[in-house]
Design a protein around this motif. Structure first.
Motif, PDB file in Angstrom:
ATOM      1  N   LEU A   1       1.094 -18.102  -8.294  1.00  0.00           N
ATOM      2  CA  LEU A   1       0.522 -16.573  -7.985  1.00  0.00           C
ATOM      3  C   LEU A   1      -0.401 -15.839  -7.015  1.00  0.00           C
ATOM      4  CD1 LEU A   1       1.170 -14.338 -10.620  1.00  0.00           C
ATOM      5  CD2 LEU A   1       3.281 -15.368 -10.025  1.00  0.00           C
ATOM      6  N   THR A   2       0.053 -15.373  -5.574  1.00  0.00           N
ATOM      7  CA  THR A   2       0.155 -14.594  -4.424  1.00  0.00           C
ATOM      8  C   THR A   2      -0.594 -13.886  -5.279  1.00  0.00           C
ATOM      9  OG1 THR A   2       1.527 -13.474  -3.812  1.00  0.00           O
ATOM     10  CG2 THR A   2       1.304 -15.828  -2.707  1.00  0.00           C
ATOM     11  N   PRO A   3      -2.029 -12.755  -4.306  1.00  0.00           N
ATOM     12  CA  PRO A   3      -2.436 -11.817  -4.993  1.00  0.00           C
ATOM     13  C   PRO A   3      -1.220 -10.558  -4.765  1.00  0.00           C
ATOM     14  CG  PRO A   3      -4.071 -12.699  -2.695  1.00  0.00           C
ATOM     15  CD  PRO A   3      -2.110 -13.597  -3.103  1.00  0.00           C
ATOM     16  N   ALA A   4      -0.047 -10.295  -4.151  1.00  0.00           N
ATOM     17  CA  ALA A   4       0.102  -9.323  -4.600  1.00  0.00           C
ATOM     18  C   ALA A   4       1.433  -9.901  -5.627  1.00  0.00           C
ATOM     19  CB  ALA A   4       1.690  -9.865  -2.953  1.00  0.00           C
ATOM     20  N   GLY A   5       1.629 -10.734  -5.686  1.00  0.00           N
ATOM     21  CA  GLY A   5       2.199 -11.604  -7.359  1.00  0.00           C
ATOM     22  C   GLY A   5       1.759 -11.345  -8.277  1.00  0.00           C
ATOM     23  N   ARG A   6      -0.132 -11.394  -8.464  1.00  0.00           N
ATOM     24  CA  ARG A   6      -0.822 -11.265  -9.496  1.00  0.00           C
ATOM     25  C   ARG A   6      -0.361  -9.220  -9.571  1.00  0.00           C
ATOM     26  NH1 ARG A   6      -3.934 -14.583  -7.236  1.00  0.00           N
ATOM     27  NH2 ARG A   6      -5.357 -13.590  -5.959  1.00  0.00           N
ATOM     28  N   PHE A   7      -0.732  -8.180  -8.751  1.00  0.00           N
ATOM     29  CA  PHE A   7      -0.709  -7.293  -8.210  1.00  0.00           C
ATOM     30  C   PHE A   7       0.235  -6.652  -8.855  1.00  0.00           C
ATOM     31  CE2 PHE A   7       0.528  -2.665  -6.244  1.00  0.00           C
ATOM     32  CZ  PHE A   7      -0.176  -2.484  -7.246  1.00  0.00           C
ATOM     33  N   LEU A   8       1.825  -7.208  -9.009  1.00  0.00           N
ATOM     34  CA  LEU A   8       2.571  -7.216  -8.996  1.00  0.00           C
ATOM     35  C   LEU A   8       3.386  -7.070 -10.445  1.00  0.00           C
ATOM     36  CD1 LEU A   8       5.715  -5.943  -9.161  1.00  0.00           C
ATOM     37  CD2 LEU A   8       6.126  -8.247  -8.491  1.00  0.00           C
TER      38      LEU A   8
END
Length: 303
Positions: A66-73
């Motif tokens: 996961l990218t940082p955006a993916g972890r946030f989502l």
């Protein structure tokens, strides 16, 4: 079903797909779990990334990260899906007017948890179709989840900004003490003096205002305290206490007999002993089961 309803259903499905991808760490494994084809799931993920305008995952051969955006989502998706599930359950319960479904309750580390357990046990005997989800955590975590609607109600430790909550006072009064190692000279004492505190390394709860409270009691600036670390739950630092890293400030009612650490030694009496509150958001509509639990709690505590 209108177009907006269809759109919302599609968005929830995409969030569920992404949540499973994040949990499995693999498109192939996620597709098998969701019982859809791998190309279909890949297209859905690409569609979600295009809609959000952000890369959500990084593919490296068979590994998916996961990218940082993916972890946030992922965090937001899990919260939304859980809240959606709870809302549907509460709606169904409200329609039938039966006391069924699940009640989510948050609890801080305090003696109030014993009262909560007693009330839950009594309520469950009356309403066996109701299930409970009890979440333990620090005050900040519990308040955050209560405000987000992830909890129906909670046991909170004062001081609390009570303006946005309805609440009932708990019967117990919480006072502060210290967890100390059996090998510490402090374990020989029935109470700790200011000199003991000023000369000892300390582990303190990370909640705002606690270091200030302790410094006020010790009649010293905060920098006069030898604070070596902080924690959110006492369980996380019991091994450090046992090994002599420091004395841990905690509430006297917190039970730690399962650990090889002496029980709380009576410590500072600051004149700021705290009480717990049983609280819920004023403006939130609760399920019939949750409303009934509040009334049962009110009767049990006042009785």
């Amino acid at each position: 079903m209108g177009s907006r309803d269809k759109e919302e259903s599609v968005e929830l499905r995409l969030l569920r797909y992404f949540s499973v991808i994040a949990q499995e760490g693999s498109i192939t494994a996620a597709a098998e779990r969701l019982q859809i084809t791998q190309p279909t799931l890949s297209r859905q993920l690409k569609s979600l990334e295009d809609e959000l305008g952000a890369k959500l995952v990084i593919r490296d051969q068979r590994q998916l990260t996961l990218t940082p955006a993916g972890r946030f989502l992922q965090n937001r998706a899990d919260e939304i899906l859980q809240l959606t599930h709870d809302t549907v359950t509460e709606f169904e319960s409200n329609q039938s007017r039966l006391f069924t479904g699940r009640i989510s309750i948050g609890a801080v580390e305090a003696m109030g948890s014993d009262t909560l357990a007693r009330v839950v046990e009594g309520f469950f005997r009356r309403h066996p179709l109701v299930s409970f989800n009890i979440i333990s955590g620090s005050s900040d975590i519990i308040i955050d989840q209560l405000d987000k609607g992830l909890l129906d109600m909670a046991i909170l430790l004062e001081p609390v900004n009570i303006g946005r909550y309805a609440s009932l006072p708990m019967p117990e009064v919480e006072n502060w003490g210290f967890q100390v190692s059996d090998r510490s000279p402090l374990a020989e004492k029935s109470a700790l003096t200011r000199a003991d505190i000023l000369s000892s390394p300390l582990l303190v709860p990370g909640r705002d205002g606690i270091p200030e409270m302790l410094a006020e009691w010790a009649q010293t600036p905060i920098h006069g305290l030898h604070i070596v670390g902080s924690f959110n739950l006492i369980f996380n630092v019991l091994s450090l206490v046992r090994d002599g890293m420091g004395a841990a400030l905690t509430l006297g009612g917190v039970n730690s007999q399962s650990q090889p650490v002496r029980n709380a030694v009576p410590g500072p009496r600051t004149g700021q002993d705290h009480s717990c509150l049983f609280a819920w958001r004023k403006e939130r509509m609760l399920s019939p089961a949750a409303e009934e639990f509040i009334e049962y709690f009110r009767s049990a505590v006042s009785g």
